[in-house]
Structure formats: C-alpha cells, structure tokens
Motif scaffolding. Structure first.
Motif, PDB file in Angstrom:
ATOM      1  N   TYR A 179      19.391  38.479  33.708  1.00 37.14           N
ATOM      2  CA  TYR A 179      18.524  37.456  32.924  1.00 37.14           C
ATOM      3  C   TYR A 179      18.206  38.209  31.644  1.00 37.14           C
ATOM      4  CZ  TYR A 179      14.914  34.268  31.858  1.00 37.14           C
ATOM      5  OH  TYR A 179      14.325  33.109  31.419  1.00 37.14           O
ATOM      6  N   ASN A 180      18.793  37.102  30.660  1.00 39.27           N
ATOM      7  CA  ASN A 180      18.695  37.657  29.255  1.00 39.27           C
ATOM      8  C   ASN A 180      19.231  38.850  28.773  1.00 39.27           C
ATOM      9  OD1 ASN A 180      17.203  35.221  28.232  1.00 39.27           O
ATOM     10  ND2 ASN A 180      15.301  36.143  28.894  1.00 39.27           N
ATOM     11  N   LYS A 185      25.075  37.090  30.396  1.00 40.86           N
ATOM     12  CA  LYS A 185      23.791  37.362  30.088  1.00 40.86           C
ATOM     13  C   LYS A 185      22.706  36.914  31.105  1.00 40.86           C
ATOM     14  CE  LYS A 185      25.219  39.374  26.347  1.00 40.86           C
ATOM     15  NZ  LYS A 185      25.396  40.914  26.382  1.00 40.86           N
ATOM     16  N   ASP A 186      23.171  35.698  31.648  1.00 45.29           N
ATOM     17  CA  ASP A 186      22.373  35.022  32.719  1.00 45.29           C
ATOM     18  C   ASP A 186      23.110  34.656  33.925  1.00 45.29           C
ATOM     19  OD1 ASP A 186      19.937  35.078  31.478  1.00 45.29           O
ATOM     20  OD2 ASP A 186      20.733  33.318  30.043  1.00 45.29           O
TER      21      ASP A 186
END
Length: 177
Positions: free
Chosen positions: A122-123, A49-50
C-alpha cells in the motif's frame, strides 16, 4: 583378443554418450529456460505500489527444481489470477537476488533460500507478507504446488479485505473537544 578390445571401445562410447546426454539434460535445459525466463522477467514492470506483489526469487545459478518452481508459479498466477493481474491488483515479479540492486530482498523477506513471497503493498510499502517455504516440498507436484500457492494468495487477499473493512476512514474518526 580383438573382440575384447572392440567391446571395451563400445562400452567406452556408450558411457561417453550417456554422460553427454545427462550433461545436456542438466545444463542445456537450464540454459534454455534461463533465456526464456530472462525475456519474461524483462517484461515484468516495477512492483505494484498498491496491490499484491508475488515474487519468485532466484539466483544466477539455477537447478532444474528452481526452474520448475518458477514455471509452476507463473502458471498458477496466470491461470488462477489472470483477471487480478490484468486489472492491476496483482503482479508476478521474477527477481534475481544475486544482482546487487536486488540483494535488499534477502533482508526484507528474511530469505534463506530461493522461494516465493507474496506481499501486500500500500503506497509502495509492504503492509504484510508471507514467505512460502513449502514450495520446496511441493516442487515435484505441480497440482499440490499450485493449490498451496493459490490458497496462500487467496488467504492474503482475504486478510487484506478484512483489514480494509476494519479500518475507520479518518473523516469519520470522532474528535474530542
């Protein structure tokens, strides 16, 4: 007359054995590689996710070059970026785009053929990505392939660090009023 017949049969046997060996090298190797790769792919977690996701995209039908490029990609990531992988900053994802649940990657990364893509996430959202089409040019040279992949990954990491350094935290943004 009998000698000519024996020579014909001998030549026919040599041709059949040769074709059998070529078939085994082409298809036997790929089948064995797919079995091993399926085990590796099954062990890969969902994308980060990151961090930096490195994708090797393949299909159901695989030539020896495709199998070789996957091997070179795995080897490079594990030899050059093992610390980042262990720290959860980077992950290798082996993705079969012939599966219905993975076909969105074709549009997401504008895939024309099987290749490597590196994406900064990112996120859970890609902030930047690169499709490494030169892997096909370098598929017969492991050193050049590895250097190219390493350079591109490092460039993406450096670009990400630069972008993060330029961002101003929202708590420090001046308010007017």
């Amino acid at each position: 007359m009998n000698a000519k017949k024996n020579v014909r049969y001998l030549l026919l046997i040599v041709v059949c054995v040769g074709l059998g060996l070529v078939g085994y090298q082409q298809f036997g190797t790929i089948t064995a590689a797919n079995t091993n790769n399926a085990d590796i792919a099954a062990s890969v977690s969902p994308q980060l996710k990151d961090g930096l996701n490195i994708y090797y995209f393949h299909g159901n039908q695989r030539c020896t070059t495709c199998v070789r490029m996957e091997k070179f990609t795995q080897s490079t990531v594990m030899n050059q970026f093992l610390k980042q992988v262990r720290d959860g900053e980077m992950q290798l994802n082996l993705v079969n785009v012939d599966l219905p649940e993975n076909q969105h990657y074709i549009d997401d990364y504008q895939l024309v053929f099987r290749t490597v893509v590196i994406a900064n996430t990112y996120n859970g959202v890609d902030t930047d990505w690169r499709r490494l089409d030169r892997v096909w040019e370098l598929a017969n040279n492991e050193l050049a392939f590895s250097q190219y992949l390493t350079e591109e990954i490092n460039a993406m990491v450096n670009q990400t660090k630069t972008n993060q350094a330029l961002e101003v935290p929202s708590s420090k943004v001046p308010t007017h009023g």
